[in-house]
Design an enzyme around this catalytic site. Structure first.
Site, mmCIF file in Angstrom:
data_model
loop_
_atom_site.group_PDB
_atom_site.id
_atom_site.type_symbol
_atom_site.label_atom_id
_atom_site.label_comp_id
_atom_site.label_asym_id
_atom_site.label_seq_id
_atom_site.Cartn_x
_atom_site.Cartn_y
_atom_site.Cartn_z
ATOM 1 N N LYS A 22 0.876 -1.253 0.015
ATOM 2 C CA LYS A 22 -0.048 -0.008 0.137
ATOM 3 C C LYS A 22 0.970 1.171 0.235
ATOM 4 O O LYS A 22 0.723 2.225 -1.020
ATOM 5 C CB LYS A 22 -0.895 0.031 1.408
ATOM 6 C CG LYS A 22 -1.508 1.321 1.462
ATOM 7 C CD LYS A 22 -2.519 1.352 2.679
ATOM 8 C CE LYS A 22 -1.893 1.565 4.035
ATOM 9 N NZ LYS A 22 -1.508 3.010 4.255
ATOM 10 N N ASN A 23 1.862 1.122 0.908
ATOM 11 C CA ASN A 23 2.761 2.504 1.117
ATOM 12 C C ASN A 23 3.686 2.704 0.017
ATOM 13 O O ASN A 23 4.502 3.721 -0.072
ATOM 14 C CB ASN A 23 3.315 2.596 2.513
ATOM 15 C CG ASN A 23 2.184 2.705 3.458
ATOM 16 O OD1 ASN A 23 1.020 3.067 3.138
ATOM 17 N ND2 ASN A 23 2.532 2.542 4.696
ATOM 18 N N CYS A 117 -6.263 12.957 12.987
ATOM 19 C CA CYS A 117 -6.083 11.614 12.668
ATOM 20 C C CYS A 117 -6.268 10.968 13.798
ATOM 21 O O CYS A 117 -5.843 11.215 14.956
ATOM 22 C CB CYS A 117 -4.711 11.474 11.954
ATOM 23 S SG CYS A 117 -4.275 9.549 11.444
ATOM 24 N N ARG A 122 -0.472 14.300 13.402
ATOM 25 C CA ARG A 122 0.228 14.267 11.911
ATOM 26 C C ARG A 122 0.356 15.440 11.119
ATOM 27 O O ARG A 122 -0.542 15.344 9.921
ATOM 28 C CB ARG A 122 -0.647 12.859 11.332
ATOM 29 C CG ARG A 122 -0.318 11.710 12.125
ATOM 30 C CD ARG A 122 -1.003 10.643 11.130
ATOM 31 N NE ARG A 122 -0.164 10.317 10.341
ATOM 32 C CZ ARG A 122 -0.680 9.445 9.202
ATOM 33 N NH1 ARG A 122 -1.713 8.589 9.376
ATOM 34 N NH2 ARG A 122 0.171 8.693 8.043
ATOM 35 N N ASP A 305 3.804 0.666 12.267
ATOM 36 C CA ASP A 305 2.448 0.002 11.655
ATOM 37 C C ASP A 305 2.363 -1.502 12.191
ATOM 38 O O ASP A 305 1.616 -2.107 11.666
ATOM 39 C CB ASP A 305 2.895 -0.064 9.966
ATOM 40 C CG ASP A 305 2.484 1.392 9.678
ATOM 41 O OD1 ASP A 305 1.938 2.381 10.408
ATOM 42 O OD2 ASP A 305 3.063 1.632 8.472
ATOM 43 N N ARG A 397 -8.785 -0.467 3.715
ATOM 44 C CA ARG A 397 -8.087 0.504 3.338
ATOM 45 C C ARG A 397 -6.511 -0.014 2.999
ATOM 46 O O ARG A 397 -5.968 0.550 2.150
ATOM 47 C CB ARG A 397 -7.930 1.502 4.393
ATOM 48 C CG ARG A 397 -8.924 2.501 4.362
ATOM 49 C CD ARG A 397 -8.816 3.610 5.217
ATOM 50 N NE ARG A 397 -7.641 4.322 4.857
ATOM 51 C CZ ARG A 397 -6.607 4.882 5.789
ATOM 52 N NH1 ARG A 397 -6.905 5.076 6.835
ATOM 53 N NH2 ARG A 397 -5.477 5.216 5.054
HETATM 54 N N1 EPU Z 1 5.775 14.793 11.091
HETATM 55 C C1 EPU Z 1 5.736 16.007 11.344
HETATM 56 N N2 EPU Z 1 5.764 17.039 10.119
HETATM 57 C C2 EPU Z 1 5.278 16.555 9.014
HETATM 58 C C3 EPU Z 1 5.294 15.272 8.745
HETATM 59 C C4 EPU Z 1 5.487 14.243 9.675
HETATM 60 O O1 EPU Z 1 5.828 16.484 12.446
HETATM 61 O O2 EPU Z 1 5.170 17.375 8.217
HETATM 62 C C5 EPU Z 1 6.002 13.728 11.917
HETATM 63 C C6 EPU Z 1 4.820 13.098 12.224
HETATM 64 O O3 EPU Z 1 3.772 13.687 13.139
HETATM 65 C C7 EPU Z 1 5.195 11.788 13.059
HETATM 66 C C8 EPU Z 1 6.477 11.608 12.510
HETATM 67 O O4 EPU Z 1 6.826 12.758 11.898
HETATM 68 O O5 EPU Z 1 5.401 11.811 14.268
HETATM 69 C C9 EPU Z 1 6.767 10.459 11.100
HETATM 70 O O6 EPU Z 1 5.440 10.727 10.287
HETATM 71 P P1 EPU Z 1 5.686 10.461 8.738
HETATM 72 O O7 EPU Z 1 5.543 11.580 7.955
HETATM 73 O O8 EPU Z 1 6.783 9.477 8.559
HETATM 74 O O9 EPU Z 1 4.456 9.780 8.441
HETATM 75 P P2 EPU Z 1 3.445 9.616 7.016
HETATM 76 O O10 EPU Z 1 4.554 9.825 5.993
HETATM 77 O O11 EPU Z 1 2.162 10.352 7.256
HETATM 78 C C10 EPU Z 1 3.915 6.960 6.375
HETATM 79 C C11 EPU Z 1 2.900 5.650 6.149
HETATM 80 C C12 EPU Z 1 2.300 5.366 7.533
HETATM 81 C C13 EPU Z 1 3.387 5.235 8.633
HETATM 82 C C14 EPU Z 1 4.415 6.246 8.681
HETATM 83 C C15 EPU Z 1 5.574 5.975 9.667
HETATM 84 C C16 EPU Z 1 2.083 6.015 3.905
HETATM 85 C C17 EPU Z 1 1.084 6.373 3.023
HETATM 86 N N3 EPU Z 1 1.890 6.177 5.350
HETATM 87 O O12 EPU Z 1 2.989 8.066 7.059
HETATM 88 O O13 EPU Z 1 1.337 4.125 7.242
HETATM 89 O O14 EPU Z 1 2.663 4.722 9.898
HETATM 90 O O15 EPU Z 1 4.776 6.700 7.356
HETATM 91 O O16 EPU Z 1 6.283 4.557 9.369
HETATM 92 O O17 EPU Z 1 3.314 5.922 3.511
HETATM 93 C C18 EPU Z 1 -0.367 2.676 7.437
HETATM 94 O O18 EPU Z 1 0.118 2.242 6.675
HETATM 95 O O19 EPU Z 1 -1.058 2.164 8.517
HETATM 96 C C19 EPU Z 1 0.266 3.916 8.068
HETATM 97 C C20 EPU Z 1 -0.255 4.823 9.024
#
Ligand code: EPU
Length: 418
Positions: A22-23, A117, A122, A305, A397
């Site tokens: 998915k990711n 969320c 996030r 995850d 999802r």
């Molecule tokens: N963060 C910030 N600011 C930002 C972006 C992130 O503070 O602008 C913080 C977040 O709040 C969090 C940390 O950085 O504490 C890491 O978040 P990240 O941005 O890496 O998460 P994401 O990109 O939104 C992806 C996956 C998630 C997975 C996370 C962590 C996708 C589509 N989603 O989310 O997947 O948990 O990385 O590995 O790639 C899932 O599949 O169930 C899922 C939630």
């Protein structure tokens, strides 16, 4: 709302084919916005988040076709709207992934801010700050990110926190920017490498993906490609835990064992027998496992995850364990539901203390997010009696044909209509 009815106590046995990640598929679908040529994507999992992304792309004007081998072909030459509405983004935060490619290819984008969320606040501030550093003019107006840039320019971006989709957005912006973009403290997840592999096939110049420094040399334009998505490491790991929790004997095929070394090691430490051969993994468990301590962190450490699924496993394993969630601030919503099934878990800040119990008992429970749903299904499969998991749309999802796959392996699991 649909529910799942699970009768516990059946060991999982047999062979299961792991689906595409998915990711990985979500950013790769977004990458199709970077070219006017056909982007053909294989090993696409049939998931609600994929349907949502495809709807978003087609509403923007992209053309879509699916061939007899279920390869999805996207062509963005006909895009006539650069807009991702709140209605879509609120159902799937990964919609933010269209921001970088729209800005890089079309010079503007209007994308809803994702909002709150179930697993934490996030924010997407790092995506926005990174694109601003590349010369984009970005305002937040009425809940929307309104971004413009005649031509993005390469920049040095040092993320204070490694962000997966943030790294992906900047990579996709950088491939069409003028000059060099350097991302420091980049996310190192296998899905980042998968996106980079696809972008390279499209003609992008990217180096260092998989390490914490990624360098991108912008090119004038990108071409189409034909790319197969990486197997899903979280689905793989969830099936391993399903075998472990039910004392089963499973062979997982078409996966990538190298992407879940940390999970395999934890399960071995707990007492599972695991054998890896090429892209197959066999797991056999015929005794109560030992509980294992976990601290979630970005790749290659233990993935957030998989935290919920391991809490379910630890709750019926031998001994006391500690699980620390370091990535998201509010990712323990499954815990109170597991407690309703008889688990003994205490939460203190970002730490869960779990005392293994002899058995769980079936109960009606509520899924709050994708991985929480997986955790409750796992608990239901080992619990005595019947478990009904409500709000099951979360599972659709991110897990392809979950009840079909589990039923084929011997689980008793049935979808109840609304
Ligand atoms: N963060 C910030 N600011 C930002 C972006 C992130 O503070 O602008 C913080 C977040 O709040 C969090 C940390 O950085 O504490 C890491 O978040 P990240 O941005 O890496 O998460 P994401 O990109 O939104 C992806 C996956 C998630 C997975 C996370 C962590 C996708 C589509 N989603 O989310 O997947 O948990 O990385 O590995 O790639 C899932 O599949 O169930 C899922 C939630």
């Amino acid at each position: 709302m649909e529910k799942l009815l699970i009768s516990g106590g059946k060991p999982l046995e047999g062979e299961v084919r792991i689906s595409g990640a998915k990711n990985s598929v979500l950013p790769i679908l977004a990458a199709s916005l970077l070219t006017n040529e056909d982007v053909i994507i294989g090993n696409v999992p049939h998931l609600q988040d994929v349907t949502t992304t495809i709807s978003l792309l087609t509403e923007m004007g992209a053309t879509l076709s699916i061939d007899e081998k279920m390869k999805v072909c996207i062509n963005a030459a006909s895009i006539d709207s650069l807009y991702a509405p709140y209605e879509m983004v609120k159902t799937m935060r990964a919609s933010i992934l269209v921001l970088g490619p729209l800005l890089a290819h079309f010079g503007e984008a209007k994308v809803s801010l994702p909002g709150g969320c179930a697993i934490g606040s996030r924010p997407v501030n790092l995506h926005i700050e990174g694109l601003r550093a590349m010369g984009a003019n970005i305002k937040v107006v009425d809940g929307y990110i309104v971004a413009k840039a005649k031509k993005l320019r390469g920049a040095k971006i040092n993320f204070p926190t490694a962000t997966v989709t943030g790294t992906e957005n900047i990579m996709m912006a950088g491939v069409l920017a003028t000059g060099k973009t350097v991302i420091k403290n980049a996310a190192k997840e296998p899905e980042i490498i998968d996106l980079a592999n696809c972008l390279r096939l499209m003609g992008a110049k990217i180096d260092g993906d998989g390490s914490s420094v990624i360098t991108i040399e912008g090119v004038k334009n990108l071409k189409g490609c034909n790319y197969d998505v990486l197997p899903d490491r979280i689905e793989t790991a969830t099936f391993l835990v399903a075998a472990a929790i039910t004392n089963g004997d499973l062979t997982l095929t078409h996966t990538r064992p190298d992407t879940i070394k940390v999970i395999i090691n934890k399960l071995k430490k707990a007492g599972a027998n695991i054998a890896v051969k090429n892209d197959n993994i066999n797991i056999k468990v015929n005794k109560k496992l030992d509980a294992v301590n976990i601290v979630t962190n970005p790749y290659p450490d233990f993935p957030t995850d998989m935290q919920a699924q391991f809490i379910a496993l630890n709750s019926i394993s031998r001994g006391k364990s500690k699980v620390v969630e370091s990535v998201f601030e509010n990712r323990f919503m499954h815990v109170q539901e597991l407690v309703r099934m008889g688990a003994d878990i205490e939460i203190n800040g970002n730490t869960a203390i779990i005392k293994g119990v002899k058995k769980l008992t079936g109960a009606p429970v509520m899924a709050t997010d994708l991985r929480a749903s997986a955790s409750l299904i796992l608990a239901g499969m080992v619990a005595e009696g019947e478990t009904i998991v409500d709000r099951i749309y979360h599972i659709d999802r991110g897990y392809e044909c979950i009840e079909e796959k589990l039923t084929k392996l011997g689980a008793s699991i049935k979808r109840l209509p609304q």
